[in-house]
Design a protein around this motif. Structure first.
Motif, mmCIF file in Angstrom:
data_model
loop_
_atom_site.group_PDB
_atom_site.id
_atom_site.type_symbol
_atom_site.label_atom_id
_atom_site.label_comp_id
_atom_site.label_asym_id
_atom_site.label_seq_id
_atom_site.Cartn_x
_atom_site.Cartn_y
_atom_site.Cartn_z
ATOM 1 N N HIS A 23 0.807 -1.237 -0.229
ATOM 2 C CA HIS A 23 0.025 0.164 0.053
ATOM 3 C C HIS A 23 0.931 1.088 0.054
ATOM 4 O O HIS A 23 2.056 1.214 0.437
ATOM 5 C CB HIS A 23 -0.954 0.103 1.260
ATOM 6 C CG HIS A 23 -1.919 0.977 1.003
ATOM 7 N ND1 HIS A 23 -1.718 2.335 1.600
ATOM 8 C CD2 HIS A 23 -3.220 1.040 0.627
ATOM 9 C CE1 HIS A 23 -2.888 3.116 1.476
ATOM 10 N NE2 HIS A 23 -3.864 2.251 0.685
ATOM 11 N N SER A 76 -5.896 0.943 -1.779
ATOM 12 C CA SER A 76 -6.789 -0.388 -1.393
ATOM 13 C C SER A 76 -7.639 -0.876 -2.414
ATOM 14 O O SER A 76 -7.585 -1.927 -2.623
ATOM 15 C CB SER A 76 -7.598 -0.103 -0.064
ATOM 16 O OG SER A 76 -8.277 1.042 -0.084
ATOM 17 N N SER A 136 -12.059 4.503 -1.153
ATOM 18 C CA SER A 136 -12.139 6.258 -1.217
ATOM 19 C C SER A 136 -12.156 6.450 -2.829
ATOM 20 O O SER A 136 -12.580 7.472 -3.339
ATOM 21 C CB SER A 136 -11.010 6.790 -0.632
ATOM 22 O OG SER A 136 -9.673 6.278 -1.155
ATOM 23 N N HIS A 183 -7.288 13.968 1.475
ATOM 24 C CA HIS A 183 -8.033 12.786 1.475
ATOM 25 C C HIS A 183 -9.451 12.869 2.031
ATOM 26 O O HIS A 183 -9.511 13.589 3.022
ATOM 27 C CB HIS A 183 -7.217 11.552 2.155
ATOM 28 C CG HIS A 183 -7.604 10.205 1.871
ATOM 29 N ND1 HIS A 183 -8.756 9.696 2.598
ATOM 30 C CD2 HIS A 183 -7.149 9.314 1.162
ATOM 31 C CE1 HIS A 183 -8.981 8.397 1.867
ATOM 32 N NE2 HIS A 183 -7.749 8.313 1.221
ATOM 33 N N GLU A 221 -11.099 11.267 3.929
ATOM 34 C CA GLU A 221 -11.341 10.718 5.414
ATOM 35 C C GLU A 221 -10.966 11.914 6.348
ATOM 36 O O GLU A 221 -11.218 11.905 7.514
ATOM 37 C CB GLU A 221 -10.042 9.373 5.625
ATOM 38 C CG GLU A 221 -10.450 8.274 5.084
ATOM 39 C CD GLU A 221 -9.235 7.064 5.328
ATOM 40 O OE1 GLU A 221 -8.517 7.360 6.157
ATOM 41 O OE2 GLU A 221 -9.330 6.202 4.618
ATOM 42 N N THR A 272 -6.266 8.249 -2.261
ATOM 43 C CA THR A 272 -4.948 8.294 -2.395
ATOM 44 C C THR A 272 -4.198 8.364 -3.823
ATOM 45 O O THR A 272 -3.336 9.024 -4.100
ATOM 46 C CB THR A 272 -4.406 6.988 -1.710
ATOM 47 O OG1 THR A 272 -4.963 7.001 -0.330
ATOM 48 C CG2 THR A 272 -2.815 6.892 -1.613
HETATM 49 P P1 13P Z 1 -7.281 4.263 -0.040
HETATM 50 O O1 13P Z 1 -6.095 3.454 -0.317
HETATM 51 O O2 13P Z 1 -8.462 3.738 -0.437
HETATM 52 O O3 13P Z 1 -6.999 5.902 -0.391
HETATM 53 O O4 13P Z 1 -7.419 4.356 1.742
HETATM 54 C C1 13P Z 1 -6.534 5.071 2.509
HETATM 55 C C2 13P Z 1 -6.502 4.224 3.632
HETATM 56 O O5 13P Z 1 -6.713 5.047 4.800
HETATM 57 C C3 13P Z 1 -5.936 3.060 3.689
HETATM 58 O O6 13P Z 1 -5.813 2.638 5.076
#
Ligand code: 13P
Ligand code: SF4
Length: 368
Positions: free
Chosen positions: A46, A63, A162, A256, A258, A273
């Motif tokens: 990741h 992800s 996301s 992001h 989040e 991301t």
């Molecule tokens: P993404 O990889 O979907 O952007 O998610 C970020 C994340 O917090 C992964 O833990």
């Protein structure tokens, strides 16, 4: 083995000798095992992983991409997942039974995923059905346990990341009158808001007090947001945005989803991301960026783009502690045990949970 037994188990603690090895020795060992196992070994990483680990990833991604790659890979016998627990579970669910998924440090969890457990979810569902009847579709961010994905799959819903949240939420609201979004209230709120749903149509489900928080008649609720959050992205604040605007008036702010709604609202851009990485890659040389996401990624973007001015939106930001648990010594320890045939650090989702969870993941992969 449940999470507490896993954490207490001595077999999951790295032997001291790995901590005494030099970086050179550790790196050589990874190269040796990779060369020896060839295509039998697959290391997905990741974007939030440390450089010392990501340099050895066969593929890197967010992800969604890592879930798609896991679903496609049929040749690797050993998948050493450099990411966090829920990502390794997702990989296990999407791969064949003869493929084994490993997590180099079993303590690499996710504080957001821990904010919703299956018992709280079932309890919430019962109460929400009493209030709203059969009008709700559940969606869960992939940052959740396999048991919650299974619950969502069994109830006609899908997983979300996301980078596909708008597509999946639009789909969900075409299926049912309202949705329950687990476990990240911010991603749920930001996505629904972008799709034209007003904040006055969004309720919060508090899993600790087992209650719905909403001002107004229940029939106005379109979105029920689980009261969870990412402890990394919540650290970007309105004050951070204001101080960047003051100190660097020409700087672009990208965050992001989040992050909290107020932070997203005051920023110039918000996205996954992958969106952040692509935006910085495409940006003009000389442009200036304050980024609101995990610090290992921000540091990597700074190093990869010396022609652009890049800072973290929060100057006191730290990396995600759980992502950071996967380090070079743990990677080597995991590869060594695979080579020796020692069964440890394996992520195995029970079959009956996997069977239901795969429905939620497959719906997401189809719609994405
Ligand atoms: P993404 O990889 O979907 O952007 O998610 C970020 C994340 O917090 C992964 O833990
Ligand atoms: Fe979980 Fe946040 Fe870390 Fe991602 S960044 S793994 S959501 S705690």
């Amino acid at each position: 083995m449940n999470i507490f037994e896993t954490l207490e188990s001595k077999t999951n603690i790295i032997p001291e000798n790995y901590k005494k090895m030099t970086t050179q020795e550790l790196e050589n060992r990874v190269r040796e095992v990779k060369a020896k196992l060839g295509k039998k070994l697959y290391i997905p990483g990741h974007h939030y992983q440390k450089d010392e680990v990501i340099q050895f990833a066969d593929d890197t991604g967010d992800s969604l991409k890592l879930a798609q790659l896991s679903a496609e890979n049929r040749e690797a016998e050993y998948i050493v997942f450099c990411g966090v627990h829920f990502m390794a579970e997702t990989a296990d669910i999407l791969t064949d039974r003869n493929q084994k998924v490993y997590l180099p440090d079993m303590r690499a969890g996710c504080s957001m995923a821990d904010m919703a457990d299956i018992y709280q979810t079932e309890r919430a569902w019962t109460k929400l059905q009493e209030i709203f009847g059969d009008t709700i579709i559940p969606l869960t961010y992939v940052n959740s346990t396999a048991a919650i994905k299974a619950f969502v799959g069994d109830n006609g819903g899908a997983t979300v990341t996301s980078s596909n949240a708008e597509k999946i939420v639009s789909w969900a609201l075409g299926e049912k009158e309202r949705m329950l979004f687990l476990p990240d209230q911010h991603l749920g709120r930001n996505t629904a808001y972008n799709l034209g749903i007003g904040l006055e149509e969004m309720a919060i489900w508090d899993p600790i007090h087992n209650q719905l928080i909403f001002d107004g008649p229940a029939e106005n609720v379109k979105v029920i947001l689980w009261k969870g959050h990412c402890s990394v992205h919540e650290n970007f604040t309105v004050e951070n945005v204001k101080s960047v605007r003051e100190d660097y008036p020409d700087m672009n702010i990208i965050v992001h989803p989040e992050c909290r709604r107020e932070v997203v609202q005051l920023s110039d851009l918000a996205g996954s991301t992958n969106f952040i990485i692509q935006t910085i890659e495409k940006a003009e040389p000389g442009s200036a960026w304050a980024i609101g996401t995990e610090m290992n990624l921000v540091k990597r973007l700074i190093a990869q783009h010396p022609d652009k001015q890049i800072i973290s939106l929060n100057p006191n930001m730290c990396p995600c502690l759980t992502m950071n648990r996967i380090d070079l010594p743990h990677l080597v320890w995991c590869l060594d045990s695979i080579e020796k045939g020692v069964e440890q650090n394996i992520i195995k989702v029970p079959d009956e949970i996997a069977k239901s969870a795969v429905q939620a993941l497959s719906r997401m992969l189809e719609i994405s």
